[in-house]
Design a protein around this motif. Structure first.
Motif, mmCIF file in Angstrom:
data_model
loop_
_atom_site.group_PDB
_atom_site.id
_atom_site.type_symbol
_atom_site.label_atom_id
_atom_site.label_comp_id
_atom_site.label_asym_id
_atom_site.label_seq_id
_atom_site.Cartn_x
_atom_site.Cartn_y
_atom_site.Cartn_z
ATOM 1 N N UNK A 85 -10.086 18.563 9.346
ATOM 2 C CA UNK A 85 -9.007 19.543 9.269
ATOM 3 C C UNK A 85 -9.313 20.779 10.114
ATOM 4 N N UNK A 86 -10.570 21.169 10.165
ATOM 5 C CA UNK A 86 -10.976 22.317 10.983
ATOM 6 C C UNK A 86 -10.893 21.952 12.466
ATOM 7 N N UNK A 87 -11.389 20.766 12.828
ATOM 8 C CA UNK A 87 -11.364 20.343 14.233
ATOM 9 C C UNK A 87 -9.945 20.164 14.745
ATOM 10 N N UNK A 88 -9.091 19.552 13.931
ATOM 11 C CA UNK A 88 -7.703 19.347 14.345
ATOM 12 C C UNK A 88 -7.004 20.693 14.515
ATOM 13 N N UNK A 89 -7.224 21.598 13.579
ATOM 14 C CA UNK A 89 -6.632 22.930 13.700
ATOM 15 C C UNK A 89 -7.103 23.635 14.960
ATOM 16 N N UNK A 90 -8.382 23.530 15.256
ATOM 17 C CA UNK A 90 -8.927 24.149 16.473
ATOM 18 C C UNK A 90 -8.332 23.509 17.723
ATOM 19 N N UNK A 91 -8.214 22.193 17.716
ATOM 20 C CA UNK A 91 -7.671 21.490 18.880
ATOM 21 C C UNK A 91 -6.219 21.862 19.134
ATOM 22 N N UNK A 92 -5.422 21.854 18.074
ATOM 23 C CA UNK A 92 -4.006 22.190 18.230
ATOM 24 C C UNK A 92 -3.823 23.655 18.622
ATOM 25 N N UNK A 93 -4.595 24.542 18.009
ATOM 26 C CA UNK A 93 -4.504 25.965 18.354
ATOM 27 C C UNK A 93 -4.892 26.185 19.819
ATOM 28 N N UNK A 137 -8.739 10.601 15.260
ATOM 29 C CA UNK A 137 -9.580 11.511 14.460
ATOM 30 C C UNK A 137 -9.186 11.468 12.989
ATOM 31 N N UNK A 138 -7.892 11.455 12.716
ATOM 32 C CA UNK A 138 -7.426 11.404 11.325
ATOM 33 C C UNK A 138 -7.761 10.060 10.692
ATOM 34 N N UNK A 139 -7.576 9.003 11.443
ATOM 35 C CA UNK A 139 -7.887 7.657 10.952
ATOM 36 C C UNK A 139 -9.376 7.518 10.637
ATOM 37 N N UNK A 140 -10.223 8.012 11.540
ATOM 38 C CA UNK A 140 -11.675 7.949 11.319
ATOM 39 C C UNK A 140 -12.097 8.763 10.102
ATOM 40 N N UNK A 141 -11.330 9.808 9.778
ATOM 41 C CA UNK A 141 -11.643 10.632 8.609
ATOM 42 C C UNK A 141 -11.119 9.998 7.320
ATOM 43 N N UNK A 142 -10.349 8.915 7.451
ATOM 44 C CA UNK A 142 -9.863 8.222 6.277
ATOM 45 C C UNK A 142 -8.477 8.632 5.817
ATOM 46 N N UNK A 143 -7.721 9.319 6.638
ATOM 47 C CA UNK A 143 -6.356 9.702 6.277
ATOM 48 C C UNK A 143 -5.504 8.437 6.221
ATOM 49 N N UNK A 179 -5.170 22.760 8.134
ATOM 50 C CA UNK A 179 -5.983 22.709 6.916
ATOM 51 C C UNK A 179 -5.141 22.339 5.708
ATOM 52 N N UNK A 180 -3.974 22.939 5.580
ATOM 53 C CA UNK A 180 -3.133 22.696 4.399
ATOM 54 C C UNK A 180 -2.555 21.294 4.368
ATOM 55 N N UNK A 181 -2.354 20.696 5.517
ATOM 56 C CA UNK A 181 -1.821 19.337 5.534
ATOM 57 C C UNK A 181 -2.911 18.265 5.474
ATOM 58 N N UNK A 182 -4.053 18.536 6.066
ATOM 59 C CA UNK A 182 -5.096 17.514 6.139
ATOM 60 C C UNK A 182 -6.041 17.550 4.943
ATOM 61 N N UNK A 183 -6.414 18.729 4.482
ATOM 62 C CA UNK A 183 -7.387 18.838 3.386
ATOM 63 C C UNK A 183 -6.975 18.056 2.139
ATOM 64 N N UNK A 184 -5.714 18.101 1.706
ATOM 65 C CA UNK A 184 -5.339 17.284 0.539
ATOM 66 C C UNK A 184 -5.499 15.778 0.786
ATOM 67 N N UNK A 185 -5.258 15.347 2.012
ATOM 68 C CA UNK A 185 -5.466 13.941 2.345
ATOM 69 C C UNK A 185 -6.928 13.545 2.228
#
Length: 191
Positions: A85-93, A137-143, A179-185
């Motif tokens: 969630x931190x990496x995705x947020x950093x990448x998108x930002x 990245x999301x798939x590898x994290x188990x989303x 963070x708010x969308x990925x962390x709950x997943x």
């Protein structure tokens, strides 16, 4: 290593592209002439035409530069060992920071990216590549539904970028959204 002549040519090409980008953002793509670009770049029109055959070629070179910078910023933000969630947020930002850094608050920003079919194809390819990296990245994290979450994130980021074009909070808003969308997943996966 570049020869002095190659170095001067590359510098002149960059100066032309920078001048053209400024002219496009100030006056719009359609209202900017090759003469205005040459004048802003401090080169003669024949010199400008020696580098670029027409305004479309200049425009596509600028779009390519922006997309390359955007892809590099996205990849750099996604790399690392932090939680996804931190990496995705950093990448998108980082990705959206490149875009807003280039177009600023120009009234012609939409025209800059939407005016040309070839640029639309380049944008679509760039967006597909970023989406693929994000899904992986999301798939590898188990989303669970990584493709859907990636689409929602990207769409929401696009909306934030449109609404926050002149604000300094875009990067932090995008990181918060991720963070708010990925962390709950991630939390649901650990249960």
């Amino acid at each position: 290593m570049l020869t002095p002549a190659q170095s001067r040519a590359a510098e002149k090409r960059d100066r032309i592209l920078e001048a053209a980008r400024e002219q496009f953002l100030i006056h719009g793509l359609r209202a900017t002439s090759m003469e205005a670009i040459a004048r802003a770049a401090g080169v003669a029109k024949p010199t400008l035409y020696a580098y670029f055959p027409d305004k479309d070629a200049i425009f596509l070179a600028i779009v390519t530069q922006v997309l390359d910078a955007k892809a590099a910023a996205f990849a750099q933000g996604l790399a690392g060992s932090e939680p996804v969630d931190i990496r995705v947020g950093a990448a998108l930002a980082a990705e959206f920071a490149v875009i807003t850094g280039v177009i600023g608050s120009s009234p012609h920003a939409a025209e800059f990216f939407d005016a040309h079919r070839a640029s639309a194809e380049l944008l679509a390819k760039a967006d597909a590549a970023a989406t693929e990296q994000l899904v992986r990245a999301l798939d590898e994290a188990g989303v669970a539904d990584a493709a859907r979450l990636a689409r929602v994130l990207l769409d929401a980021c696009f909306g934030l970028a449109q609404k926050n074009a002149g604000r300094d909070t875009l990067g932090s808003d995008i990181r918060l959204l991720a963070q708010r969308l990925i962390a709950p997943e991630l939390a649901a996966r650990q249960r």
